[in-house]
Design an enzyme around this catalytic site. Structure first.
Site, PDB file in Angstrom:
ATOM      1  N   HIS A 122      32.406  -0.710 -12.760  1.00 11.85           N
ATOM      2  CA  HIS A 122      31.308  -0.162 -13.559  1.00 11.85           C
ATOM      3  C   HIS A 122      31.468   1.358 -13.581  1.00 11.85           C
ATOM      4  O   HIS A 122      32.009   1.956 -12.653  1.00 11.85           O
ATOM      5  CB  HIS A 122      29.981  -0.552 -12.885  1.00 11.85           C
ATOM      6  CG  HIS A 122      28.758  -0.260 -13.677  1.00 11.85           C
ATOM      7  ND1 HIS A 122      28.210   1.002 -13.762  1.00 11.85           N
ATOM      8  CD2 HIS A 122      27.944  -1.060 -14.418  1.00 11.85           C
ATOM      9  CE1 HIS A 122      27.114   0.963 -14.503  1.00 11.85           C
ATOM     10  NE2 HIS A 122      26.939  -0.275 -14.920  1.00 11.85           N
ATOM     11  N   ASP A 199      30.762  -1.652  -4.228  1.00 10.16           N
ATOM     12  CA  ASP A 199      29.642  -1.724  -5.161  1.00 10.16           C
ATOM     13  C   ASP A 199      29.197  -3.180  -5.172  1.00 10.16           C
ATOM     14  O   ASP A 199      29.845  -4.038  -5.753  1.00 10.16           O
ATOM     15  CB  ASP A 199      30.098  -1.267  -6.541  1.00 10.16           C
ATOM     16  CG  ASP A 199      29.061  -1.509  -7.630  1.00 10.16           C
ATOM     17  OD1 ASP A 199      28.004  -2.103  -7.344  1.00 10.16           O
ATOM     18  OD2 ASP A 199      29.323  -1.123  -8.783  1.00 10.16           O
ATOM     19  N   GLN A 202      26.182  -6.613  -8.116  1.00 12.11           N
ATOM     20  CA  GLN A 202      26.190  -7.963  -8.685  1.00 12.11           C
ATOM     21  C   GLN A 202      26.302  -9.051  -7.626  1.00 12.11           C
ATOM     22  O   GLN A 202      25.850 -10.183  -7.850  1.00 12.11           O
ATOM     23  CB  GLN A 202      27.355  -8.097  -9.682  1.00 12.11           C
ATOM     24  CG  GLN A 202      27.242  -7.209 -10.894  1.00 12.11           C
ATOM     25  CD  GLN A 202      26.000  -7.504 -11.724  1.00 12.11           C
ATOM     26  OE1 GLN A 202      25.556  -8.644 -11.842  1.00 12.11           O
ATOM     27  NE2 GLN A 202      25.434  -6.466 -12.312  1.00 12.11           N
ATOM     28  N   LYS A 225      18.129  -5.736  -9.235  1.00 14.49           N
ATOM     29  CA  LYS A 225      18.995  -6.880  -9.505  1.00 14.49           C
ATOM     30  C   LYS A 225      18.799  -8.004  -8.489  1.00 14.49           C
ATOM     31  O   LYS A 225      19.264  -9.123  -8.711  1.00 14.49           O
ATOM     32  CB  LYS A 225      20.463  -6.440  -9.512  1.00 14.49           C
ATOM     33  CG  LYS A 225      20.806  -5.442 -10.615  1.00 14.49           C
ATOM     34  CD  LYS A 225      22.281  -5.104 -10.597  1.00 14.49           C
ATOM     35  CE  LYS A 225      22.614  -3.907 -11.466  1.00 14.49           C
ATOM     36  NZ  LYS A 225      22.403  -4.153 -12.894  1.00 14.49           N
ATOM     37  N   CYS A 365      29.018  -0.866 -19.564  1.00 16.89           N
ATOM     38  CA  CYS A 365      29.409   0.283 -18.727  1.00 16.89           C
ATOM     39  C   CYS A 365      30.673  -0.023 -17.936  1.00 16.89           C
ATOM     40  O   CYS A 365      30.797   0.330 -16.759  1.00 16.89           O
ATOM     41  CB  CYS A 365      28.270   0.680 -17.781  1.00 16.89           C
ATOM     42  SG  CYS A 365      26.791   1.261 -18.622  1.00 16.89           S
TER      43      CYS A 365
END
Length: 407
Positions: A122, A199, A202, A225, A365
């Protein structure tokens, strides 16, 4: 607790709404998940009974607010397998957390030092490092992606050098849902003495997390999220890794003493939480972590995997539709990106919206990954635990209508 999609769905007030008089089929969970009543109640309770600033007040309401805030930190620490609550830094989100590391860890890097990313990242895990490279002469390297869009960890040995100081990659792609083989990343990093940042924006909503077992040094994710409020996220860091970082922001609450030119900073995590933090949002995030702790994770994961398999099976019968990413297996989450020949992703998303189906169309993104696939954009449906077969059917019906009307 036995997993029941209907019972779980009933805990989310917005899912019973009918915008425009239609049922809501919310499949934009990779961008923002919805919030259960338990989290809404926790935030309302805090704002109506404990609202005050934290840490520096001497009255009872301030004590209650501080207790709620630090209890939320402890709940998040338990949720992610941290060794201590002090390893959890509250931030504004994943982007903020990665920028914190880029500035703090990056302050110790110089010209010729290397940071390795991947083309599957991302933008939030690319641009902070680009800025660092421009400031300090740090060299950026990129791991390639394979045909599924998965980070090609087999390329690590050919990419890393002794000058590598950090590997920063996504735990799970926001475009393909593909989960990265983190064990190989960590092993390669240790061979050259580099640290690892993940990261996890997700991954965290989709799987149980144990950061200590992963062996990484930093982990970032967002509250919105993982069924929590917006405006709050987490940077987790190993205690020894956080202790090495200078502060990113200056302000109230992050210093122990300030006397002329002499400054003593507070210990982590407070040295990284300058000013008034997102208190109510953090309380909501703690409630989301506690809510997830009650979830039947195996049942929930099987449910989402079934929805993905049903979706992929249905898409296979639509002429001109191409799925971007891996097939239905355990090394992916509930993100399904696709392109429909002759139909722009934005147009497809609008047709689906007319069916009450909320998806996302664009480059997400993640333009380097789009370039890898030779695309400008995809349409993305992303499933959460509260989705059901009716959401899949509405999605497929909308795609078929778009194929008939727009081609």
């Amino acid at each position: 607790m036995t997993f029941s999609p209907a019972e779980l769905r009933a805990q989310f007030p917005i899912l019973s709404s009918r915008p425009g008089g239609r049922p809501l089929h919310y499949l934009d969970n990779a961008a923002t998940a919805q919030v259960p009543q338990a989290v809404l109640d926790a935030v309302t309770r805090h704002e109506t009974t404990s609202r005050a600033n934290v840490r520096r007040g001497l009255h009872r309401l301030a004590d209650k607010a501080t207790e709620a805030y630090e209890n939320a930190r402890a709940a998040v620490a338990r949720h992610m397998g941290a060794r201590a609550p002090e390893e959890v830094v509250f931030t504004a989100g994943t982007t903020s957390a990665i920028n914190l590391v880029a500035h703090g860890f990056g302050a110790g890097l110089g010209e010729g030092d290397e940071v390795v990313l991947s083309v599957a990242e991302h933008h939030s895990n690319i641009l902070p490092w680009r800025f660092l490279a421009e400031r300090s002469g740090v060299v950026l390297g990129y791991l390639p992606a394979n045909e599924e869009g998965r980070v090609d960890t087999g390329a690590l040995d050919g990419t890393l050098s002794e000058r590598c100081k950090l590997i920063a990659v996504s735990h799970c792609s926001n475009v393909t849902g593909a989960i990265t083989d983190i064990s190989r990343v960590v092993a390669a990093a240790r061979r050259v003495g580099a640290r690892v940042l993940l990261d996890g924006a997700q991954f965290v909503p989709s799987r149980p997390l144990d950061v200590a077992a992963l062996g990484v040094d930093f982990y970032a994710f967002s509250g919105h999220k993982m069924y929590g409020p917006g405006g709050v996220g987490v940077l987790w860091g190993r205690a020894e890794a956080l202790a090495e970082l200078p502060p990113f922001l200056g302000g109230g609450g992050m210093v122990r003493t300030l006397d002329g030119d002499a400054v003593t900073f507070a210990d982590p995590p407070w040295r990284f939480e300058a000013g008034t933090p997102p208190i109510a949002q953090a309380v909501g995030l703690g409630a989301a972590a506690e809510w997830l702790a009650q979830l039947d994770w195996p049942g929930a994961q099987r449910h989402v995997a079934g929805l993905v398999a049903r979706t992929l099976d249905g898409m296979a019968g639509i002429d001109g539709l191409r799925v971007i990413g891996p097939g239905a297996d355990n090394s992916r989450t509930g993100v399904v990106s696709f392109v429909l020949a002759g139909v722009h992703a934005h147009d497809l998303a609008q047709v689906l919206d007319a069916h009450g189906v909320a998806v996302r169309g664009g480059h997400h993104c993640a333009q380097p990954l789009m370039e890898h696939f030779g695309l400008a954009a995809t349409t993305r449906a992303s499933f959460a635990f509260y989705n059901d077969g009716g959401d899949v059917d509405a999605l497929l019906a909308g795609i078929k209508e778009a194929a008939e009307k727009l081609r």
